[in-house]
Enzyme design. Structure first.
Site, short mmCIF file in Angstrom:
data_model
loop_
_atom_site.label_atom_id
_atom_site.label_comp_id
_atom_site.label_asym_id
_atom_site.label_seq_id
_atom_site.Cartn_x
_atom_site.Cartn_y
_atom_site.Cartn_z
N GLU A 249 -1.06 2.88 -3.17
CA GLU A 249 -0.87 3.40 -4.52
C GLU A 249 -2.00 4.35 -4.92
O GLU A 249 -1.82 5.22 -5.78
CB GLU A 249 -0.77 2.24 -5.53
CG GLU A 249 -0.15 2.64 -6.85
CD GLU A 249 0.19 1.45 -7.73
OE1 GLU A 249 1.31 1.41 -8.25
OE2 GLU A 249 -0.68 0.56 -7.89
N HIS A 275 2.47 -10.54 19.19
CA HIS A 275 3.76 -10.68 19.87
C HIS A 275 4.82 -9.77 19.25
O HIS A 275 6.01 -9.97 19.48
CB HIS A 275 4.21 -12.14 19.83
CG HIS A 275 3.26 -13.06 20.52
ND1 HIS A 275 3.33 -13.34 21.86
CD2 HIS A 275 2.17 -13.74 20.06
CE1 HIS A 275 2.36 -14.18 22.20
NE2 HIS A 275 1.64 -14.42 21.11
N LYS A 391 9.62 3.77 -13.71
CA LYS A 391 9.60 3.01 -14.95
C LYS A 391 10.33 3.77 -16.06
O LYS A 391 11.06 3.18 -16.88
CB LYS A 391 8.16 2.73 -15.37
CG LYS A 391 7.40 1.79 -14.44
CD LYS A 391 5.97 1.59 -14.92
CE LYS A 391 5.19 0.68 -13.99
NZ LYS A 391 3.79 0.50 -14.44
#
EC number: 5.3.1.9
Length: 404
Positions: A249, A275, A391
């Site tokens: 961010e 792995h 937003k």
């Protein structure tokens, strides 16, 4: 003769350092290391509730989660819970972990006071239990609507300074209050931050190491644009998540030249991810830096027993080895394998022990690193316009629904 340009050049370390020194006057996280924590400590001692519930999202919860997860063996008898997602199944699941909702302190955290996820969850809590000054505290800016709500209802508040951004707020009351209630020594936490801060600004050990790393990342950002943290302890899983938000961010921005910058964070846990993702590091495209983080002393003496299992005798060489030694041997082997390749940039951070002082040092050093990389890239490290756009769209969707 006039000369104008629309490109930028990577500045010198001394120029960036002077910029950071000036930045301290307007960016508040640098100064949290010297804050007065007496009010936090006094309030923490009064809390008798057994369930401590942090209601917040992103920077309002990730740092607290990271530190509490790292120090999980340091916690007292209280239980710390996090309510952040608006996923209804996840919300119900996390609420089910609260043994007695009437024996809970709800810590509502929102810098703006209008974070939709946080306030939505807060509304839901109001439908489950009576919220008042006996079971609620708010952490927000002093002129937010959440602060007004708290004052109207005589609910205790703690202030998030306006000059401290959410993802840089872990060492403000956002993190210090719930951690202190959980019995974590926040003075030692800040002492760790202070050691890094003082060393850096006095141009000592941390100055050189942080600047060297930041400059390498910026000078090679087009070639190595993926930055991997490979943490060899499950205690650091929360730290990895916090780092991903802090790095992504802060540094995914458009710089002064109008060029899109992209340093992409990835968090791995060893030995599990040996792995899976390790294969990509070893034989994939050379576009990654790798930072290994080890814990020198887990303070846990569990030993692999001296037992032979039929058909598995060839692994008896691990008998009588402590698990803490095994995981560090696995880390060292992976580190050597990556370094032996010779063209994968790596560095190794060794945490001396699992305590407040050391996690404070680690997290504050990454805040500094983020700020310096942002300064080198000549971006605004502390805004998040890409997040704000979503937003705005969401709010407009609700307005459009209201008009129907």
């Amino acid at each position: 003769m006039k000369y104008e340009k629309n490109f930028y050049q990577i500045k010198s370390n001394s120029e960036i350092f002077e910029k950071i020194v000036e930045e301290k006057k307007v960016i508040g996280y640098y100064n949290l290391v010297n804050q007065d924590t007496s009010e936090i400590l006094t309030f923490s001692k009064t809390v008798t509730k057994k369930n401590i519930v942090v209601v917040g999202i992103g920077g309002s919860s990730l740092g607290t989660y990271a530190i509490n997860s790292f120090l999980r063996n340091k916690s007292n008898t209280k239980k710390l819970h996090f309510l952040e997602s608006t996923d209804p199944l996840e919300l119900k699941k996390r609420l089910s972990y609260i043994s007695d909702i009437n024996d809970a302190l709800f810590i509502i955290i929102s810098k703006s006071g209008t974070t939709i996820e946080t306030i939505s969850v807060f509304k839901y809590l109001h439908s489950l239990v009576k919220i008042d000054k006996s079971n609620c505290v708010c952490i927000t800016e002093n002129d937010s609507k959440l602060n007004s709500y708290a004052k109207t209802n005589d609910i205790k508040t703690f202030e998030i300074p306006k000059d401290v951004g959410g993802r840089f707020s872990v060492f403000s009351p956002v993190g210090l209050l719930p951690l202190s209630i959980m019995g974590i020594d926040i003075k030692k936490l800040l002492d760790g931050c202070k050691e890094v801060n003082n060393s850096f600004f006095e141009k000592e050990e941390y100055f050189d190491s942080i600047f060297e790393k930041a400059r390498f990342m910026v000078e090679n950002k087009n070639r190595f644009n993926i930055n991997v943290i490979f943490s060899y302890s499950s205690l650091l899983e929360g730290f990895n998540k916090w780092y991903i938000q802090l790095w992504g961010e802060s540094l995914g921005k458009v710089n002064i030249n109008g060029t899109r910058q992209a340093l992409t964070p990835i968090g791995l846990i060893g030995p599990v991810d040996q792995h899976s993702f390790l294969q990509l590091i070893m034989e994939g495209v050379r576009d990654k830096t790798v930072t290994f983080i080890k814990v020198e002393d887990f303070e846990e003496e569990t030993v692999i027993p001296d037992i032979s299992i039929p058909h598995l005798e060839e692994l008896d060489y691990v008998n009588n080895i402590k698990f803490k030694d095994l995981i560090n041997m696995q880390a060292d082997s992976t580190i050597q394998a990556v370094q032996d390749i010779g063209n994968i940039p790596t560095d190794v951070i060794t945490i001396e022990k699992v305590d407040e002082f050391n996690i404070g040092k680690l997290m504050y050093s990454y805040q500094l690193l983020t700020s310096i990389v942002g300064s080198f890239m000549q971006i605004d490290t502390y805004n998040q316009p890409g997040v704000e756009e979503g937003k705005i769209i969401l709010k407009n969707k609700f307005r459009n629904e209201d008009m129907k």
